[in-house]
Design an enzyme around this catalytic site. Structure first.
Site, PDB file in Angstrom:
ATOM      1  N   ASP A 103       0.840  -1.199   0.000  1.00 51.49           N
ATOM      2  CA  ASP A 103       0.000   0.000   0.000  1.00 51.49           C
ATOM      3  C   ASP A 103       0.877   1.251   0.000  1.00 51.49           C
ATOM      4  O   ASP A 103       2.039   1.216   0.398  1.00 51.49           O
ATOM      5  CB  ASP A 103      -0.887   0.034   1.253  1.00 51.49           C
ATOM      6  CG  ASP A 103      -1.872  -1.116   1.276  1.00 51.49           C
ATOM      7  OD1 ASP A 103      -2.178  -1.660   0.196  1.00 51.49           O
ATOM      8  OD2 ASP A 103      -2.322  -1.474   2.384  1.00 51.49           O
TER       9      ASP A 103
HETATM   10  N1  URA Z   1      -1.240  -5.988   3.661  1.00 52.02           N
HETATM   11  C1  URA Z   1      -1.739  -4.734   3.702  1.00 52.02           C
HETATM   12  O1  URA Z   1      -2.780  -4.483   4.273  1.00 52.02           O
HETATM   13  N2  URA Z   1      -1.038  -3.767   3.095  1.00 52.02           N
HETATM   14  C2  URA Z   1       0.138  -3.974   2.468  1.00 52.02           C
HETATM   15  O2  URA Z   1       0.734  -3.034   1.945  1.00 52.02           O
HETATM   16  C3  URA Z   1       0.638  -5.297   2.444  1.00 52.02           C
HETATM   17  C4  URA Z   1      -0.075  -6.287   3.038  1.00 52.02           C
END
Ligand code: URA
Length: 240
Positions: A103
């Site tokens: 993310d």
């Molecule tokens: N899980 C998440 O919620 N975000 C990420 O960036 C990676 C795994």
């Protein structure tokens, strides 16, 4: 492969730049000056040089990045900065892409490569490659959460996540945990915690299989994989 393609793939310049170099007699193949940009060369056996400097051909690039927050895991985006913006021109010409997605606000281990087969092996849930994350959670994490994760949390859309291994590092008003999962659904770790009524306030990926984040890499920095890291990645490919 064509000489101009090889040289531009190796970052010497655009096809047009390469044409100019050839015209200026700055390119040799096996010691002889070449002017034909369409000449077919064998990158394995022909010795190609620009201004006397031998060009080592390589098809693939494998980079380990410590992803900084504020960048999206994509190659292009109309509004946001992407992880590709963090790369120098010397590696960008290989057209690497991020393997799996972190993310925008997540930090940590991100592999970038132009090797599509490898990318597939690392993210395929069938391969069971464990991805370990460090997270800070708002509130206490319980033994019951560990059990729920182990059994497979049911996410808000009804999807039952594959078993995850949750380790509590520190419990308190803000807790610290490590969690290992083998899938990479959208916002997976955040949604797993939401499913047990908790909020992730910081998330960092520490490892993917045997590939561990190099602690010497500052946020936003990257380096090529070492030989042993690369050997591990290629072993995944050969198992496929
Ligand atoms: N899980 C998440 O919620 N975000 C990420 O960036 C990676 C795994």
């Amino acid at each position: 492969m064509r000489l101009d393609k090889l040289l531009s793939n190796m970052g010497i310049g655009s096809r047009k730049d390469v044409k100019t170099l050839l015209k200026k007699k700055q390119v040799t193949v096996n010691g002889a000056v070449v002017k034909d940009n369409a000449m077919k060369v064998d990158p394995e056996s022909d010795e190609i040089a620009v201004n006397g400097e031998i060009i080592r051909y390589r098809k693939y690039i494998y980079l380990m990045m410590n992803k900084a927050p504020g960048y999206v895991s994509a190659t292009t985006d109309a509004r946001e900065k992407t992880v590709i913006d963090l790369l120098g021109e010397d590696v960008r010409h290989f057209n690497p892409f991020p393997v799996g997605r972190l993310d925008k606000d997540t930090e940590g281990l991100l592999l970038l490569t132009n090797d599509g087969d490898l990318a597939h092996q690392l993210v395929s849930p069938k391969k069971n490659v464990g991805k370990t994350y460090f997270a800070r959670i708002d509130g206490n994490v319980s033994e019951a959460d560990i059990r729920t994760f182990r059994e497979g949390v049911v996410l808000e859309d009804g999807y039952q996540a594959k078993p995850g291994e949750l380790v509590i590092l520190r419990n308190g008003e803000t807790s610290e945990i490590e969690v290992t999962i083998t899938e990479g659904k959208f916002h997976q770790v955040k949604r797993m915690f939401e499913a047990v009524g908790k909020k992730v306030i910081y998330l960092k990926r520490l490892s993917m299989g045997e590939l561990k984040l190099d602690n010497n890499l500052k946020l936003g920095n990257y380096r090529e994989l070492t030989e042993s890291e690369l050997a591990y990645c290629l072993s995944l490919k050969s198992e496929a």
